[in-house]
Scaffold this motif. Sequence first.
Motif, PDB file in Angstrom:
ATOM      1  N   ASN A  41      11.574  20.083  55.256  1.00  0.00           N
ATOM      2  CA  ASN A  41      12.798  20.824  55.555  1.00  0.00           C
ATOM      3  C   ASN A  41      12.890  21.211  57.022  1.00  0.00           C
ATOM      4  OD1 ASN A  41      13.564  20.635  52.913  1.00  0.00           O
ATOM      5  ND2 ASN A  41      12.773  22.639  52.345  1.00  0.00           N
ATOM      6  N   THR A  42      11.781  21.583  57.657  1.00  0.00           N
ATOM      7  CA  THR A  42      11.833  22.026  59.041  1.00  0.00           C
ATOM      8  C   THR A  42      12.044  20.864  59.998  1.00  0.00           C
ATOM      9  OG1 THR A  42       9.423  21.962  59.200  1.00  0.00           O
ATOM     10  CG2 THR A  42      10.424  24.083  58.643  1.00  0.00           C
ATOM     11  N   GLU A  43      11.788  19.660  59.559  1.00  0.00           N
ATOM     12  CA  GLU A  43      11.982  18.499  60.418  1.00  0.00           C
ATOM     13  C   GLU A  43      13.451  18.123  60.545  1.00  0.00           C
ATOM     14  OE1 GLU A  43       9.533  15.286  59.094  1.00  0.00           O
ATOM     15  OE2 GLU A  43       7.721  16.477  59.182  1.00  0.00           O
ATOM     16  N   LYS A  44      14.275  18.556  59.626  1.00  0.00           N
ATOM     17  CA  LYS A  44      15.683  18.196  59.653  1.00  0.00           C
ATOM     18  C   LYS A  44      16.430  19.040  60.681  1.00  0.00           C
ATOM     19  CE  LYS A  44      16.272  16.383  55.070  1.00  0.00           C
ATOM     20  NZ  LYS A  44      17.100  16.392  53.879  1.00  0.00           N
ATOM     21  N   VAL A  54      23.301  20.168  57.052  1.00  0.00           N
ATOM     22  CA  VAL A  54      24.705  20.296  56.679  1.00  0.00           C
ATOM     23  C   VAL A  54      25.182  19.024  55.980  1.00  0.00           C
ATOM     24  CG1 VAL A  54      27.056  20.465  57.613  1.00  0.00           C
ATOM     25  CG2 VAL A  54      25.260  22.007  58.448  1.00  0.00           C
ATOM     26  N   GLN A  55      24.824  17.869  56.520  1.00  0.00           N
ATOM     27  CA  GLN A  55      25.229  16.589  55.923  1.00  0.00           C
ATOM     28  C   GLN A  55      24.703  16.464  54.497  1.00  0.00           C
ATOM     29  OE1 GLN A  55      27.339  14.119  57.274  1.00  0.00           O
ATOM     30  NE2 GLN A  55      27.240  13.361  55.185  1.00  0.00           N
ATOM     31  N   VAL A  75      22.334  26.606  53.984  1.00  0.00           N
ATOM     32  CA  VAL A  75      22.024  26.528  55.421  1.00  0.00           C
ATOM     33  C   VAL A  75      22.554  27.825  56.050  1.00  0.00           C
ATOM     34  CG1 VAL A  75      22.238  25.149  57.521  1.00  0.00           C
ATOM     35  CG2 VAL A  75      22.381  24.018  55.292  1.00  0.00           C
ATOM     36  N   PRO A  76      21.753  28.899  56.008  1.00  0.00           N
ATOM     37  CA  PRO A  76      22.220  30.218  56.446  1.00  0.00           C
ATOM     38  C   PRO A  76      22.707  30.288  57.898  1.00  0.00           C
ATOM     39  CG  PRO A  76      20.065  30.378  55.383  1.00  0.00           C
ATOM     40  CD  PRO A  76      20.390  28.925  55.514  1.00  0.00           C
TER      41      PRO A  76
END
Length: 94
Positions: free
Chosen positions: A16-19, A25-26, A84-85
Amino acid sequence: MCDECGCSSATGSETNTEKTFEEKVQDVIESIRPALQGHGGDVELAGTDDDYTVKVRLQGACQGCPGATMTMKMGIERMLKEIVPEVKEVIAVD
């Protein structure tokens, strides 16, 4: 993510942190699209801004629909902000 409960385990959180913000958002937009397509509409990510504003393009039955603003704000924007806060706002573009 853990397959059993969906929590962020050490191995899952690395992915998740790599995105990038735009990739996250996509992913959410892609998960929303089938529901809109089921009603003859669609949504496309038009881009993101440095201030975390998301620009979307409504298509098909959503384009020009009287309920499109409600769909965008109460559906797309709400879901994006939950997942996605960092998302500040979602706006429609032509």
